[in-house]
Design a protein around this motif. Structure first.
Motif, PDB file in Angstrom:
ATOM      1  N   PHE A 149     -12.530 -13.473  13.507  1.00  0.00           N
ATOM      2  CA  PHE A 149     -11.441 -12.560  14.081  1.00  0.00           C
ATOM      3  C   PHE A 149     -10.656 -11.974  12.952  1.00  0.00           C
ATOM      4  O   PHE A 149     -10.818 -12.011  11.807  1.00  0.00           O
ATOM      5  CB  PHE A 149     -10.444 -13.825  14.513  1.00  0.00           C
ATOM      6  CG  PHE A 149     -10.588 -14.549  15.748  1.00  0.00           C
ATOM      7  CD1 PHE A 149      -9.911 -14.229  17.026  1.00  0.00           C
ATOM      8  CD2 PHE A 149     -11.772 -15.291  15.927  1.00  0.00           C
ATOM      9  CE1 PHE A 149     -10.374 -14.973  18.027  1.00  0.00           C
ATOM     10  CE2 PHE A 149     -11.932 -16.008  17.060  1.00  0.00           C
ATOM     11  CZ  PHE A 149     -11.228 -15.560  18.261  1.00  0.00           C
ATOM     12  N   GLY A 190     -11.228 -10.722  18.444  1.00  0.00           N
ATOM     13  CA  GLY A 190     -12.373 -11.466  18.579  1.00  0.00           C
ATOM     14  C   GLY A 190     -13.183 -11.151  19.620  1.00  0.00           C
ATOM     15  O   GLY A 190     -12.684 -10.390  20.431  1.00  0.00           O
ATOM     16  N   HIS A 211     -11.889 -15.576  25.160  1.00  0.00           N
ATOM     17  CA  HIS A 211     -12.475 -15.734  23.900  1.00  0.00           C
ATOM     18  C   HIS A 211     -13.473 -16.834  23.983  1.00  0.00           C
ATOM     19  O   HIS A 211     -13.417 -17.785  24.986  1.00  0.00           O
ATOM     20  CB  HIS A 211     -11.788 -15.666  22.753  1.00  0.00           C
ATOM     21  CG  HIS A 211     -11.119 -14.846  22.353  1.00  0.00           C
ATOM     22  ND1 HIS A 211     -11.738 -13.341  21.745  1.00  0.00           N
ATOM     23  CD2 HIS A 211      -9.757 -14.324  22.365  1.00  0.00           C
ATOM     24  CE1 HIS A 211     -10.415 -12.377  21.677  1.00  0.00           C
ATOM     25  NE2 HIS A 211      -9.367 -13.111  21.989  1.00  0.00           N
ATOM     26  N   THR A 235     -15.859  -8.397  17.755  1.00  0.00           N
ATOM     27  CA  THR A 235     -14.798  -8.613  16.892  1.00  0.00           C
ATOM     28  C   THR A 235     -14.435  -7.306  16.340  1.00  0.00           C
ATOM     29  O   THR A 235     -15.476  -6.522  15.901  1.00  0.00           O
ATOM     30  CB  THR A 235     -15.113  -9.439  15.876  1.00  0.00           C
ATOM     31  OG1 THR A 235     -15.224 -10.816  16.549  1.00  0.00           O
ATOM     32  CG2 THR A 235     -13.981  -9.719  14.925  1.00  0.00           C
TER      33      THR A 235
END
Length: 280
Positions: A149, A190, A211, A235
């Motif tokens: 992330f 992400g 996610h 990401t």
């Protein structure tokens, strides 16, 4: 009693002892005794001589010559046989040498083929190992991207999470505000799938992403969007540009973390980013 050795008769009364030549013919020089008187005189002289006159033997001479010829023929035959045996031995050696040369060449070719086979196998093994390493690296990178992330914008936080205030419908700030001037690129924090991409009166232009861990994130108040619903993002991928659309007092990026795609399911966004290794 004394003995007197008389000399051997010479001249015509004694013939030299070298009588026969190896020609098989009668000795030359022997006089033909034609007259009886001459023969008698010669015979009388011979009787008085201790040694007998040598008479050539034509038959014996011929037999001896034949024996010599036979011996010479045998010698030639043996020599021919020996030469043939030497020639056969030389040919056997030549064939043996040729067979050895061919065997050595076949061995060399077989060894070269085996070495080439081993080399090809080693190269194939190395190639397969490198391909496996490359696949593993790509998979690791995909996992990293999937699990890694980042911040939505590279800046600090203005207003924190759950700050109370009457300006918010819930009575508190449901996310955090990152300071950003209009037109600053905004990134997906992400990897995930876009579930919302559009305008909302309070959030302005906003994007919601689901996610892999089941959490949703929202970026709001953007001036423009770069993704659409159903799109898969990675990401750090750009999803829009910051702005001041919706219920705002100035340009910034409002960021939320939710357990669902809907308003009211918010969780601490800073704690969420930190749980994924983001330093903030």
């Amino acid at each position: 009693m004394a003995f007197t050795v008389l000399p051997a008769p010479s001249g015509k009364h004694r013939r030299p002892r070298r009588a026969a030549l190896r020609t098989g013919t009668t000795l030359a020089g022997v006089a033909v005794l034609t007259a009886a008187g001459t023969f008698g005189a010669t015979a009388a002289t011979a009787l008085s001589t201790p040694e007998r006159a040598v008479v050539p033997n034509t038959i014996e001479d011929t037999s001896f010559a034949r024996a010599l010829d036979a011996s010479e023929g045998l010698t030639n035959s043996l020599a021919a046989q020996a030469a043939a045996q030497h020639k056969a031995a030389d040919e056997t050696k030549r064939k043996a040498a040729e067979a050895k040369r061919k065997a050595d060449e076949a061995k060399r070719v077989a060894q070269a083929a085996e070495a080439a086979k081993k080399k090809a196998a080693a190269e194939a093994r190395i190639k397969a190992e490198r391909a496996a390493e490359a696949r593993a690296a790509r998979a690791a990178e995909e996992r990293r991207k999937l699990n890694s992330f980042v911040l939505p914008v590279d800046s600090g936080i203005g207003t924190g999470y759950k700050v109370p205030g009457s300006m918010w419908a819930s009575g508190y700030h449901t996310g955090v505000d990152f300071t950003a001037s209009t037109g600053t690129p905004v990134h997906a924090v992400g990897a995930g799938t876009v579930v919302t991409a559009g305008f909302d009166s309070a959030y302005g232009n906003n994007v919601v992403i689901r996610h892999s861990d089941g959490i949703y994130t929202l970026c709001a108040h953007m001036s423009s969007l770069s993704v659409s619903v159903g799109e898969t993002v990675t990401t750090g991928q750009q999803i829009g540009l910051s702005g001041a659309t919706g219920n705002v007092t100035g340009p910034h990026v409002h960021f939320e973390a939710r357990t669902t795609a809907d308003y009211g399911s918010d969780i601490d966004p800073v704690a969420y980013l930190r749980s994924h290794g983001v330093s903030i």
